[in-house]
Structure formats: C-alpha cells, structure tokens
Motif scaffolding. Structure first.
Motif, short mmCIF file in Angstrom:
data_model
loop_
_atom_site.label_atom_id
_atom_site.label_comp_id
_atom_site.label_asym_id
_atom_site.label_seq_id
_atom_site.Cartn_x
_atom_site.Cartn_y
_atom_site.Cartn_z
N ALA A 1 -3.65 0.77 -3.27
CA ALA A 1 -3.23 -0.64 -3.29
C ALA A 1 -2.33 -0.86 -4.51
O ALA A 1 -2.64 -0.41 -5.61
CB ALA A 1 -4.44 -1.55 -3.36
N THR B 1 -4.69 6.17 0.46
CA THR B 1 -4.05 4.85 0.40
C THR B 1 -4.34 4.21 -0.95
O THR B 1 -5.50 4.08 -1.35
CB THR B 1 -4.55 3.95 1.54
N GLU C 1 0.86 -1.17 0.00
CA GLU C 1 0.00 0.00 0.00
C GLU C 1 0.89 1.22 0.00
O GLU C 1 1.86 1.29 0.77
CB GLU C 1 -0.90 0.03 1.23
N TYR D 1 5.20 3.59 2.48
CA TYR D 1 4.80 2.31 1.90
C TYR D 1 4.58 1.30 3.01
O TYR D 1 5.38 1.23 3.94
CB TYR D 1 5.88 1.76 0.97
#
Length: 96
Positions: free
Chosen positions: A62, A60, A53, A79
């Motif tokens: 993915a 945030t 992430e 991260y």
C-alpha cells in the motif's frame, strides 16, 4: 515547458544525467489492473499525494502520501492507482 521536460500521460521528466533520471507522475487517475511489467532500470519513488498499490514480485504494498518505494531492475511489477496519485521517482539508469 522547460528544456529537457517531456509530458506523456501524466509523466513529466524533471532531470536527467548520464546515470540517473528523475520524473514525476502527476495526477494519475484511478485505473484498472495494468499488466505486470519489468524494467531494465531501478526505480525509487516518493508519494506526494493519493493512494496506490504496488504489486511487486507477487507482494502487494500500500502506498500513501509520505511513503517511499523501490522497484529493483528486472522485477515484475504493476501499480493500481486507487486515488488520484502524484509521485516523484528517480531511475538508474535513466528511464526512456
């Protein structure tokens, strides 16, 4: 190791010019939250394997294999590595 390469905590320097650098984060293991940071350089990256992430300016994102990302210069980010992670990044100007 070839000339110009350096290894530091899974970081491998791949190429470096005056205005652009390329590096690979290889087999980074899952980690707890790292503190937010800001860099003087822009980073663009491509995920080769694993999951992470990217927390960028409070949002945030993915990251999974085949994803790309961009961290603007001066942006607060961190991260979270969720699964052993490999990514290739380019930075401008070159990161130290």
């Amino acid at each position: 190791m070839q000339a110009g390469q350096r290894i530091r905590v899974g970081l491998i320097g791949l190429a470096r010019g005056e205005r652009l650098g390329m590096r690979m984060w290889r087999a980074e293991e899952p980690n707890a939250d790292k503190p937010m940071t800001k860099s003087a350089y822009e980073t663009v990256g491509y995920v080769v394997s694993g999951r992470a992430e990217l927390v960028l300016e409070g949002e945030t994102l993915a990251l999974a294999p085949g994803d790309s990302y961009c961290v603007p210069a001066g942006a607060a980010h961190t991260y979270r590595i969720l699964e052993t992670f490999t990514a290739v990044e380019a930075t401008a100007p070159p990161a130290d």
